[in-house]
Design a protein around this motif. Structure first.
Motif, mmCIF file in Angstrom:
data_model
loop_
_atom_site.group_PDB
_atom_site.id
_atom_site.type_symbol
_atom_site.label_atom_id
_atom_site.label_comp_id
_atom_site.label_asym_id
_atom_site.label_seq_id
_atom_site.Cartn_x
_atom_site.Cartn_y
_atom_site.Cartn_z
ATOM 1 N N ARG A 56 -12.396 7.370 8.959
ATOM 2 C CA ARG A 56 -11.381 6.380 8.581
ATOM 3 C C ARG A 56 -11.799 5.556 7.369
ATOM 4 O O ARG A 56 -11.163 4.576 7.035
ATOM 5 N N LEU A 57 -12.871 5.954 6.747
ATOM 6 C CA LEU A 57 -13.398 5.116 5.668
ATOM 7 C C LEU A 57 -13.181 5.728 4.290
ATOM 8 O O LEU A 57 -13.908 5.409 3.356
ATOM 9 N N PHE A 58 -12.196 6.601 4.160
ATOM 10 C CA PHE A 58 -12.012 7.261 2.860
ATOM 11 C C PHE A 58 -11.717 6.254 1.759
ATOM 12 O O PHE A 58 -12.268 6.293 0.689
ATOM 13 N N SER A 59 -10.777 5.365 2.006
ATOM 14 C CA SER A 59 -10.539 4.323 1.018
ATOM 15 C C SER A 59 -10.176 3.075 1.775
ATOM 16 O O SER A 59 -9.577 3.133 2.841
ATOM 17 N N VAL A 60 -10.568 1.967 1.232
ATOM 18 C CA VAL A 60 -10.433 0.732 1.975
ATOM 19 C C VAL A 60 -9.615 -0.268 1.182
ATOM 20 O O VAL A 60 -10.054 -0.775 0.160
ATOM 21 N N PRO A 92 -1.587 -4.703 6.435
ATOM 22 C CA PRO A 92 -0.684 -5.698 5.859
ATOM 23 C C PRO A 92 -1.356 -7.057 5.716
ATOM 24 O O PRO A 92 -2.159 -7.446 6.553
ATOM 25 N N TRP A 93 -0.961 -7.710 4.693
ATOM 26 C CA TRP A 93 -1.630 -8.948 4.331
ATOM 27 C C TRP A 93 -1.301 -10.099 5.237
ATOM 28 O O TRP A 93 -2.048 -11.062 5.324
ATOM 29 N N PHE A 94 -0.198 -10.010 5.898
ATOM 30 C CA PHE A 94 0.168 -11.138 6.741
ATOM 31 C C PHE A 94 -0.852 -11.338 7.847
ATOM 32 O O PHE A 94 -1.296 -12.442 8.117
ATOM 33 N N ASN A 95 -1.240 -10.219 8.499
ATOM 34 C CA ASN A 95 -2.174 -10.341 9.609
ATOM 35 C C ASN A 95 -3.501 -10.911 9.139
ATOM 36 O O ASN A 95 -4.137 -11.706 9.828
ATOM 37 N N PHE A 96 -3.869 -10.504 7.934
ATOM 38 C CA PHE A 96 -5.106 -11.030 7.366
ATOM 39 C C PHE A 96 -4.971 -12.528 7.112
ATOM 40 O O PHE A 96 -5.856 -13.319 7.434
ATOM 41 N N ARG A 97 -3.830 -12.894 6.557
ATOM 42 C CA ARG A 97 -3.598 -14.305 6.277
ATOM 43 C C ARG A 97 -3.632 -15.109 7.579
ATOM 44 O O ARG A 97 -4.218 -16.186 7.663
ATOM 45 N N ALA A 98 -2.978 -14.543 8.600
ATOM 46 C CA ALA A 98 -2.938 -15.228 9.895
ATOM 47 C C ALA A 98 -4.344 -15.354 10.473
ATOM 48 O O ALA A 98 -4.703 -16.387 11.022
ATOM 49 N N SER A 99 -5.155 -14.296 10.297
ATOM 50 C CA SER A 99 -6.519 -14.360 10.822
ATOM 51 C C SER A 99 -7.321 -15.435 10.104
ATOM 52 O O SER A 99 -8.088 -16.179 10.714
ATOM 53 N N LYS A 100 -7.137 -15.494 8.793
ATOM 54 C CA LYS A 100 -7.841 -16.535 8.037
ATOM 55 C C LYS A 100 -7.435 -17.917 8.530
ATOM 56 O O LYS A 100 -8.266 -18.805 8.699
ATOM 57 N N TYR A 101 -6.124 -18.049 8.764
ATOM 58 C CA TYR A 101 -5.637 -19.340 9.256
ATOM 59 C C TYR A 101 -6.269 -19.664 10.599
ATOM 60 O O TYR A 101 -6.692 -20.789 10.844
ATOM 61 N N ASN A 112 -14.105 -8.784 6.199
ATOM 62 C CA ASN A 112 -14.784 -7.541 6.585
ATOM 63 C C ASN A 112 -14.448 -7.150 8.015
ATOM 64 O O ASN A 112 -14.285 -5.978 8.339
ATOM 65 N N ILE A 113 -14.335 -8.181 8.847
ATOM 66 C CA ILE A 113 -13.963 -7.880 10.230
ATOM 67 C C ILE A 113 -12.576 -7.262 10.272
ATOM 68 O O ILE A 113 -12.338 -6.260 10.948
ATOM 69 N N CYS A 114 -11.666 -7.862 9.504
ATOM 70 C CA CYS A 114 -10.298 -7.349 9.501
ATOM 71 C C CYS A 114 -10.261 -5.905 9.010
ATOM 72 O O CYS A 114 -9.556 -5.070 9.566
ATOM 73 N N VAL A 115 -11.031 -5.632 7.973
ATOM 74 C CA VAL A 115 -11.006 -4.286 7.395
ATOM 75 C C VAL A 115 -11.525 -3.258 8.391
ATOM 76 O O VAL A 115 -10.967 -2.182 8.555
ATOM 77 N N LEU A 116 -12.587 -3.616 9.087
ATOM 78 C CA LEU A 116 -13.256 -2.613 9.918
ATOM 79 C C LEU A 116 -12.806 -2.637 11.376
ATOM 80 O O LEU A 116 -13.316 -1.880 12.195
ATOM 81 N N ARG A 156 -2.490 5.246 11.441
ATOM 82 C CA ARG A 156 -2.331 3.803 11.661
ATOM 83 C C ARG A 156 -3.649 3.097 11.856
ATOM 84 O O ARG A 156 -3.674 1.935 12.243
ATOM 85 N N SER A 157 -4.755 3.765 11.647
ATOM 86 C CA SER A 157 -6.003 3.073 11.953
ATOM 87 C C SER A 157 -7.094 3.321 10.930
ATOM 88 O O SER A 157 -8.257 3.242 11.250
ATOM 89 N N VAL A 158 -6.719 3.616 9.685
ATOM 90 C CA VAL A 158 -7.766 3.744 8.668
ATOM 91 C C VAL A 158 -8.312 2.352 8.364
ATOM 92 O O VAL A 158 -7.691 1.346 8.659
ATOM 93 N N ALA A 159 -9.486 2.346 7.774
ATOM 94 C CA ALA A 159 -10.111 1.069 7.465
ATOM 95 C C ALA A 159 -9.170 0.260 6.583
ATOM 96 O O ALA A 159 -8.603 0.762 5.627
ATOM 97 N N GLY A 160 -9.005 -0.998 6.921
ATOM 98 C CA GLY A 160 -8.132 -1.857 6.135
ATOM 99 C C GLY A 160 -6.716 -1.872 6.652
ATOM 100 O O GLY A 160 -5.953 -2.750 6.307
ATOM 101 N N SER A 161 -6.381 -0.892 7.482
ATOM 102 C CA SER A 161 -5.040 -0.926 8.074
ATOM 103 C C SER A 161 -5.094 -1.898 9.230
ATOM 104 O O SER A 161 -5.336 -1.536 10.373
ATOM 105 N N TYR A 162 -4.859 -3.142 8.888
ATOM 106 C CA TYR A 162 -5.094 -4.217 9.849
ATOM 107 C C TYR A 162 -3.783 -4.563 10.530
ATOM 108 O O TYR A 162 -3.209 -5.612 10.324
ATOM 109 N N ASP A 163 -3.315 -3.640 11.316
ATOM 110 C CA ASP A 163 -2.024 -3.845 11.951
ATOM 111 C C ASP A 163 -2.190 -3.866 13.462
ATOM 112 O O ASP A 163 -3.217 -3.470 13.998
#
Lengths: 467, 740
Positions: free
Chosen positions: B36-40, B44-53, B108-112, B154-161
């Motif tokens: 799942r690490l071919f490209s990172v 979606p950015w929303f989930n990342f934004r929400a996690s940061k929040y 990094n957590i979100c990506v992996l 739906r589960s490659v690295a960075g697919s934070y859904d």
């Protein structure tokens, strides 16, 4: 020239005291919107015709520079900034103005906040002015059309055409600030052509023609009009556009109004007993003062909003909660020639606050709560509606003759947080259910106790075991 | 039974087996993660934004989060309208790692997170399959799910859904359910409820579990397999799981009020009745019992249907939601809810997709289902039902391929493991005698008399070594090709994030087209912090995340009317659109245009959906028909309709585009159309930014005209065009009077 002005004044003892007062106060003030005035006027000879008006301007602190219309070096801008604060366009002698004064340039000038006073005469309305007027939605009559009135003309000047019209000061409406309504029996002499206005909200008439006036082609053979171009109160003699950035463009249908001749003229209406002096001097000063932003300038000094019932609530927070009680304050000042005075809302009008998201949820009147020496504070309190979203406190007060006030302050209204709802035991309707829970728990514990302590008979257990 | 199996079944080698099992599982997890690490790239950015929040402001602030940077000016009660499971998971991992003094950036957590959870999914699938057959099938299933493209998509690295963790939870909940059912254990039932709660917190697809488990229970009851085990497992799961699911604000009272959840409630009631009936049967002689049963069934049926009708009519129970209807009638969404139909992943699946996503598993799948029929214990019924339901759903919506993949892996593993069991056996069976011991049956239960399993006692094994070798060799090749296919699909199809486009240069080198990020960066650096950007909702999350600007609509499509408003503004004439833009405080409009590059996912191709969605709300103002030529073609060239040419979207897409070409040569490479020689003009917007390949175009909304003119005439005036002389036109004709 100042000496000349003073000598003029000295000859008119009736106005002496008044003028000295104003002069003393004006000479020391630099006008609020800047004092660099460009007067586009053909020749020195011409300028003497309007010397009283120009002197008056200088006396009020303006630095008036006279330039001919076609001068090559004339420019309104330098390095993208305007080099004049105000422009007065006198009608040109020849066909039009030079390339520095195209309508596009003039509009660019207004876009940067410059004010323009345009004076026209029926025989000379250059194409630039016509084009500009079309953009402003002002209808100018064709060349050589003049406005006459057979009921309100000046009998003293003995013109058979009845082309010197005597107009009254505009009537005062209780709902607007009107800076042009002097004494009611003032007569303003006008010789020129009226114009019509479109329905745009930014256009305001400053002086409306009498009901019996009309405009017709003076080159026709008839001494009267077969087909008047415009007539009655649909026709304006002086009107203005206040652009959205509050720059003002005033169009006057008669350059003669501003001349020394008309300033000093004694006029008499048909039917009146004795001639009286015209009010042109005062009126033209009013027009110029308003156009150049000495009057009708309103500023917002401060805006405050805060939670009403918390004594130490922070001012202007970014976020409120639904159903908060908030107070909104706005402090307004009005500029009156040389100083800021408290702004007053006319009696027939009301300053309102909108609390709006897409559409206003509330529109509440702002009432004056306190007045200082130079500002009035208007206040209102209300409860935020039960709707979250990005709301705006908006004061949208756009009235003719004064600066448009359109203040919009966005605040976020959030929903109840999870711990801000009323607790269940505070709601009397919930007591039944709380009691139900309690009964169920107690009943269950009771049942368990009953079950545990009422052990079945040993014999029966033995029977079960054998099974 | 294979000799290897025999060897491994030996008591003395138990530790070796255990070690081997662990090593295999770890290897599978490693393969799952690394493939799942071919490209990172984070999306979606929303989930990342929400996690940061969440990490920045803490859990309670996250819970009460009101987001005023999206859905301007409505805002979004984000804390109450999202499934917080994903963010809370990564937040928890973040804090645990910090506690262990390993400060890892939340990014990094979100990506992996997705690859890590895919490893866990493999474990859950192993456990689940082990319950179905045995450990070797479990290991096979784990290997399959680890690399099946249907899940990798739906589960490659960075697919934070949400799906990143949801599939693990799905499989693990099912495993716990099977475990609870098998043991009749309230403990496992409670654990199942706990993970069900986690699933509810993580993904809207929890409704699948909410209906699968009752369906399983219901079928078991119908099959006459009611048992106290079922009763205990189901009631403990339902009671605790429902209470748990109601703790999620977004779900709230849905479990007792919406039709989707009524099945679970109904089966709960049914089990009480069945349990009661069973109890009565023990007490009452059988003849009276029959009369009693009839009366009872009649009364209960009449009562419950009356109550259900009453509740539905009175509106206490919400009718089925539109999304659900669209599962049964594939044309439903297209007519009634275009917003759902407009998403490509909600389209019915094309048949090659099954092979593309599952390769050889798809033909092993029916075999595995057959194997389940041939054993048919309670848990096998589950796999069968799951297989049938998931196949149907996957056929209806591309997106639901995701729920099909696990069961395909499980049943394919069962089938393959059976084959290997038979053909890897070195032992040659003895001469055929009736009643020889069957090789692949576990003897836990007495085999039932069943047509499908009629021949199972006749299985004796394979005599010829050659056929064994041939079959094993063939399957080795299949497996090898499967791995190749999975790797190829993963690296080519599922590892190209939508934000960055990759293409090949003539010399074969890779060329990256990075217009999106270029444009988002431009927005971030050149617009005021509170600027409002209008774009189609597809780009909402990206603008919110990468450009950090307020958007009108985004990928969380909760308000159809607001989206329709944007659609209307895009499809309307300029003078109609302008008041809408003003009302919503729009500062910039962003469109995606692929005409220069031949990028087909652009807004003109999505335009019809905007029109349809707008038409759904304003049928009188926006009409889809007007955008088609009289012959029914959707054209952008000279033959385009006036409505099309005057729409804001058309103008924004093609504004100034002609200037790139020699006169009259302008070409749209997506739609292969020659554009009109004269390009569109814009009066309410100014072009603010166009990216390198013209993919992203940003326009600034003009302020109101200073003189109160409309923008068209103001622009004409600035361009030096003279107005017709109104004075002459007025003469003699009716004059327009000013209202005094």
């Amino acid at each position: 020239m100042r000496l000349q002005l003073q000598s003029d004044m000295a000859s008119r003892t009736a106005f002496l005291l008044f003028f000295v007062n104003l002069f003393v106060s004006w000479v020391s003030a630099t006008p609020l919107t800047g004092g660099r005035v460009l007067a586009v006027i053909e020749e020195q000879y011409d300028s003497t015709k309007y010397s009283q008006f120009l002197m008056d301007l200088k006396g009020r602190g303006y630095d008036v520079k006279l330039e001919p219309a076609k001068k090559d070096t004339l420019s309104l801008f330098e390095h993208g900034e305007k080099v004049w604060d105000h422009v007065i366009l006198f009608p040109p002698k020849f066909k039009g103005y030079g390339p520095a004064l195209t309508p596009q340039k003039l509009l660019e000038f207004t876009k940067l906040g410059g004010n323009v006073l345009i004076l026209t005469s029926p025989s000379s309305i250059p194409e630039q002015v016509r084009e500009l007027a079309r953009e402003l939605d002002i209808g100018l009559p064709p060349k050589d059309y003049i406005t006459v009135d057979h009921f309100n003309y000046d009998t003293v000047s003995k013109s058979e055409k009845h082309d010197v019209i005597l107009a009254n000061r505009p009537a005062v409406s209780p709902a607007v600030h009107n800076y042009f309504s002097g004494k009611q029996d003032d007569l303003i002499a006008f010789r020129g052509a009226g114009h019509t206005l479109g329905n745009g909200p930014l256009l305001v008439p400053l002086l409306t023609a009498p009901r019996t006036a009309y405009t017709y082609d003076s080159k026709e053979d008839f001494a009267y009009a077969q087909d008047p171009w415009a007539a009655g109160t649909q026709m304006q003699l002086v009107s203005a556009m206040q652009a959205r950035n509050n720059a003002r463009i005033t169009l006057v249908g008669s350059v003669d109004m501003f001349s020394n001749e008309f300033f000093d003229m004694k006029v008499q209406k048909p039917g009146s007993t004795k001639p009286q002096k015209t009010a042109n001097k005062e009126f033209c000063r009013d027009v110029a003062a308003w156009t150049f932003g000495e009057k009708g300038i309103v500023k917002v000094n401060s805006i405050k909003h805060y939670l009403s019932n918390e004594p130490n609530a922070p001012v202007n927070p970014n976020m409120y909660r639904i159903k908060n009680d908030v107070t909104f304050e706005i402090e307004l000042s009005e500029y009156d020639i040389d100083r800021w005075v408290p702004f007053k809302v006319p009696s027939g009008d009301s300053l309102q606050l909108e609390f709006t998201m897409l559409d206003p949820y509330y529109r509440v009147p702002l009432l004056p709560s306190s007045t200082s020496s130079n500002a009035t504070t208007f206040t209102t309190s209300f409860k935020i509606p039960d709707q979250h979203g990005v709301f705006a406190f908006r004061v949208n007060y756009k009235r003719p003759y004064i600066t448009y006030i359109d203040e919009k302050y966005s605040v976020t209204v959030r929903h109840f947080a999870h711990d801000e709802y009323t607790r269940s035991w505070d709601i009397s309707g919930a007591w039944v259910w709380i009691a139900g829970i309690a009964v169920t728990i107690i009943g269950w514990i009771g049942f368990c106790a009953l079950w545990l302590w009422s052990a079945p008979a040993a014999a029966k257990v033995g029977v079960k075991k054998t099974q | 039974m294979s000799s290897l199996e025999v060897l491994l079944k030996d008591e003395s080698t138990r530790n070796i087996r255990r070690l081997l099992k662990v090593v295999i599982l770890i290897t599978i997890a490693g393969a799952a993660v690394s493939s799942r690490l071919f490209s990172v790239i984070l999306d979606p950015w929303f989930n990342f934004r929400a996690s940061k929040y969440l990490v920045k402001n803490g859990f309670y602030n996250f819970w009460d989060w009101f987001d005023d940077r999206t859905w301007h000016p409505l805002g979004r009660v984000t804390g109450g309208t999202l499934y917080p499971g994903l963010m809370v998971t990564s937040g928890a991992i973040y804090h645990i790692l910090r506690m262990l003094s390993m400060p890892v950036d939340i990014r990094n957590i979100c990506v992996l997170l997705a690859p890590a959870f895919s490893g866990l999914t493999a474990l859950a699938t192993y456990l689940f399959t082990k319950e179905m057959k045995d450990e070797s099938a479990g290991l096979l299933a784990a290997a399959f799910i680890g690399i099946a493209p249907g899940y990798i998509s739906r589960s490659v690295a960075g697919s934070y859904d949400n799906e990143a963790i949801a599939i693990f939870l799905l499989m693990f909940t099912f495993y716990l359910w099977i475990k609870a059912l098998k043991d009749g254990s309230a403990f496992w039932g409670a654990l199942c409820a706990l993970f069900y709660f986690y699933m509810v917190a993580a993904w809207g697809g929890y409704v699948f579990i909410t209906n699968m488990i009752p369906l399983h229970a219901f079928v078991l009851v119908l099959m006459g397999r009611y048992s106290p085990r079922l009763y205990v497992a189901y009631t403990s799961w339902f009671a605790l799981g429902t209470l748990g699911s109601m703790q999620i604000p977004f779900v709230g009272f849905l479990p007792i009020r919406s039709s989707e959840h009524m099945a679970a409630l109904g089966v709960f009631g049914l089990l009480q009745i069945v349990g009661f009936v069973e109890f009565v049967r023990d007490q009452v002689p059988s003849r009276q019992f029959k009369t009693l049963l009839k009366a009872l069934i009649f009364i209960v049926f009449a009562l419950s249907s009356a109550v259900l009708v009453l509740l539905t009519v009175s509106g206490v129970i919400a009718p089925w939601s539109g999304r659900f209807y669209s599962l049964w009638d594939t044309g439903y969404a297209k007519i009634h809810i275009p917003i759902i139909a407009s998403v490509s992943e909600h389209q019915p699946t094309a048949w090659p997709a099954f092979f593309f996503d599952l390769e050889m598993l798809i033909w092993l799948f029916p075999a595995g289902i057959y194997m389940c029929f041939s054993t048919l214990q309670d848990q096998h019924v589950f796999v069968i039902i799951y297989g049938i339901m998931a196949s149907y759903f996957a056929g209806v919506m591309v997106r639901l391929m995701l729920t099909l993949t696990p069961v395909v892996c499980v049943s394919a593993a069962i089938a393959l493991s059976n084959i290997l069991d038979v053909y890897l056996s070195i032992k040659t069976p003895a001469a055929p005698t009736a009643g020889a011991p069957s090789v692949n049956e576990r003897k836990e239960k007495k085999p039932r008399v069943n047509i499908l399993s009629a021949g199972k006692d006749s299985i004796v094994g394979v005599y010829s070594k050659a056929s064994k070798i041939a079959v094993i060799a063939a399957f080795s090749i299949y497996l090898f090709v499967f791995v190749l296919h999975c790797t190829w699909v993963t690296s080519n199809a599922y590892s190209s994030p939508s934000v960055v486009l990759a293409s090949r240069m003539p010399d074969g080198s890779q060329h990256i087209i990075d217009d999106y990020r270029e444009a988002y960066y431009w927005l971030r650096k050149n617009t005021p912090d509170d600027a409002k950007i209008m774009s189609w909702w597809d780009y909402g999350y990206q603008i919110g995340g990468m450009a950090d600007r307020t958007t009108l609509v985004d990928n969380n499509t909760w308000n159809n009317t607001h989206i329709a408003t944007v659609g209307k503004a895009m499809s309307a004439r300029e003078e109609v659109a302008y008041p809408i833009l003003r009302q919503h405080d729009v500062d910039y409009v962003l469109v995606i245009f692929g005409g220069l590059l031949g990028y087909s996912g652009d807004d003109i191709n999505k335009f019809l959906w905007m029109i349809r969605i707008a038409e759904g709300v304003w049928p009188d103002e926006v009409k889809e028909r007007d955008f088609f030529t009289p012959h029914g073609e959707y054209r952008v060239d000279d033959g385009a309709t006036d409505t099309m040419k005057n729409s804001l979207m058309y103008k924004m897409s093609y504004y100034n585009y002609q200037s790139l070409f020699p006169a009259g040569q302008a070409q749209d490479r997506v739609r292969n159309a020659k554009l009109p020689a004269v390009g569109p003009t814009l009066s309410i917007l100014d072009e603010a930014f166009t990216s390198e390949n013209w993919i992203v175009r940003i326009y600034k909304v003009k302020d109101l005209d200073n003189l109160g003119r409309d923008h068209l005439s103001a622009a004409a005036f600035d361009a030096g065009k003279k107005k017709s002389k109104r004075t002459k036109a007025n003469k003699g004709s009716q004059r327009k009077l000013r209202v005094v």
